[in-house]
Design an enzyme around this catalytic site. Sequence first.
Site, PDB file in Angstrom:
ATOM      1  N   CYS A  52       0.796  -1.236   0.195  1.00 17.43           N
ATOM      2  CA  CYS A  52       0.051   0.142   0.015  1.00 17.43           C
ATOM      3  C   CYS A  52       0.756   1.124   0.213  1.00 17.43           C
ATOM      4  O   CYS A  52       1.777   1.532   0.938  1.00 17.43           O
ATOM      5  CB  CYS A  52      -0.880  -0.071   1.222  1.00 17.43           C
ATOM      6  SG  CYS A  52      -1.771   1.335   1.383  1.00 17.43           S
ATOM      7  N   ASP A  59      -0.186  -5.773   0.477  1.00 14.55           N
ATOM      8  CA  ASP A  59      -1.634  -6.126  -0.301  1.00 14.55           C
ATOM      9  C   ASP A  59      -1.206  -7.413  -1.258  1.00 14.55           C
ATOM     10  O   ASP A  59      -0.217  -7.517  -1.553  1.00 14.55           O
ATOM     11  CB  ASP A  59      -1.890  -5.058  -1.345  1.00 14.55           C
ATOM     12  CG  ASP A  59      -2.468  -3.776  -0.475  1.00 14.55           C
ATOM     13  OD1 ASP A  59      -3.363  -4.169   0.602  1.00 14.55           O
ATOM     14  OD2 ASP A  59      -2.396  -2.689  -0.918  1.00 14.55           O
ATOM     15  N   VAL A  74       5.451 -14.120 -23.894  1.00 17.61           N
ATOM     16  CA  VAL A  74       6.157 -13.493 -22.842  1.00 17.61           C
ATOM     17  C   VAL A  74       7.103 -14.553 -22.339  1.00 17.61           C
ATOM     18  O   VAL A  74       6.650 -15.728 -22.307  1.00 17.61           O
ATOM     19  CB  VAL A  74       5.569 -12.777 -21.878  1.00 17.61           C
ATOM     20  CG1 VAL A  74       4.523 -13.720 -21.059  1.00 17.61           C
ATOM     21  CG2 VAL A  74       6.278 -11.966 -20.937  1.00 17.61           C
ATOM     22  N   GLU A  75       8.435 -14.248 -22.044  1.00 20.68           N
ATOM     23  CA  GLU A  75       9.251 -15.384 -21.527  1.00 20.68           C
ATOM     24  C   GLU A  75       8.903 -15.438 -20.008  1.00 20.68           C
ATOM     25  O   GLU A  75       8.779 -14.599 -19.359  1.00 20.68           O
ATOM     26  CB  GLU A  75      10.735 -15.051 -21.739  1.00 20.68           C
ATOM     27  CG  GLU A  75      11.658 -16.285 -21.545  1.00 20.68           C
ATOM     28  CD  GLU A  75      11.849 -16.205 -19.818  1.00 20.68           C
ATOM     29  OE1 GLU A  75      11.814 -17.574 -19.502  1.00 20.68           O
ATOM     30  OE2 GLU A  75      12.340 -15.441 -19.451  1.00 20.68           O
ATOM     31  N   SER A  76       8.603 -16.695 -19.565  1.00 18.75           N
ATOM     32  CA  SER A  76       7.881 -16.864 -18.159  1.00 18.75           C
ATOM     33  C   SER A  76       8.731 -16.524 -17.258  1.00 18.75           C
ATOM     34  O   SER A  76       8.309 -16.014 -16.126  1.00 18.75           O
ATOM     35  CB  SER A  76       7.287 -18.130 -18.286  1.00 18.75           C
ATOM     36  OG  SER A  76       8.517 -19.165 -18.142  1.00 18.75           O
ATOM     37  N   GLU A  94      -5.525  -0.625  -8.406  1.00 18.09           N
ATOM     38  CA  GLU A  94      -5.848  -0.234  -9.726  1.00 18.09           C
ATOM     39  C   GLU A  94      -4.300  -0.044 -10.754  1.00 18.09           C
ATOM     40  O   GLU A  94      -4.236  -0.460 -11.689  1.00 18.09           O
ATOM     41  CB  GLU A  94      -6.573   0.934  -9.893  1.00 18.09           C
ATOM     42  CG  GLU A  94      -7.916   0.749  -9.140  1.00 18.09           C
ATOM     43  CD  GLU A  94      -7.955   1.160  -7.559  1.00 18.09           C
ATOM     44  OE1 GLU A  94      -9.051   1.197  -6.842  1.00 18.09           O
ATOM     45  OE2 GLU A  94      -6.830   1.140  -6.763  1.00 18.09           O
TER      46      GLU A  94
END
Length: 154
Positions: A52, A59, A74-76, A94
């Site tokens: 936070c 969080d 995307v390469e993991s 958000e």
Amino acid sequence: MSKTDVSGLSQLGQAVDLPSNPEAAVLEKVPSNHGGTDFVVRFTAPEFTSLCPMTGQPDFAHIVIDYIPDGWLVESKSLKLYLHSFRNHGAFHEDCTIDIAKRLVGLLEPKWLRIGAYWYPRGGIPIDVFWQTGDAPKGVWIPEQGVQPYRGRG
């Protein structure tokens, strides 16, 4: 079966320090070997953590990312390191969610991407965040994300 070109990757197969923040994290991509075939790739991060920005308290979220590649995957390992870089980063739910989505869209330029971030409550209410790039292409099987809304003890 063709072999994926990994020659441009800097993290896969290497010892890599955890990035100190999301901006420092290096996201990498590899070419998809299935051009012309629409399919969904799903990543689930059931233990995502950020801080936070007001209190510094952790969080937690369960994040599901679905995308339809348009040339790139995307390469993991780089994605795992990127997501982990939020652990000591202060940002609102958000902001974390949309930043992740926009960074992946910028890297991959997918045909479609959606993110569902199911945040655990602090202060009495969960704040879930959902976003997608637009309508999904027709004819592609996209399963529901399968994360139940928070019910507490009820």
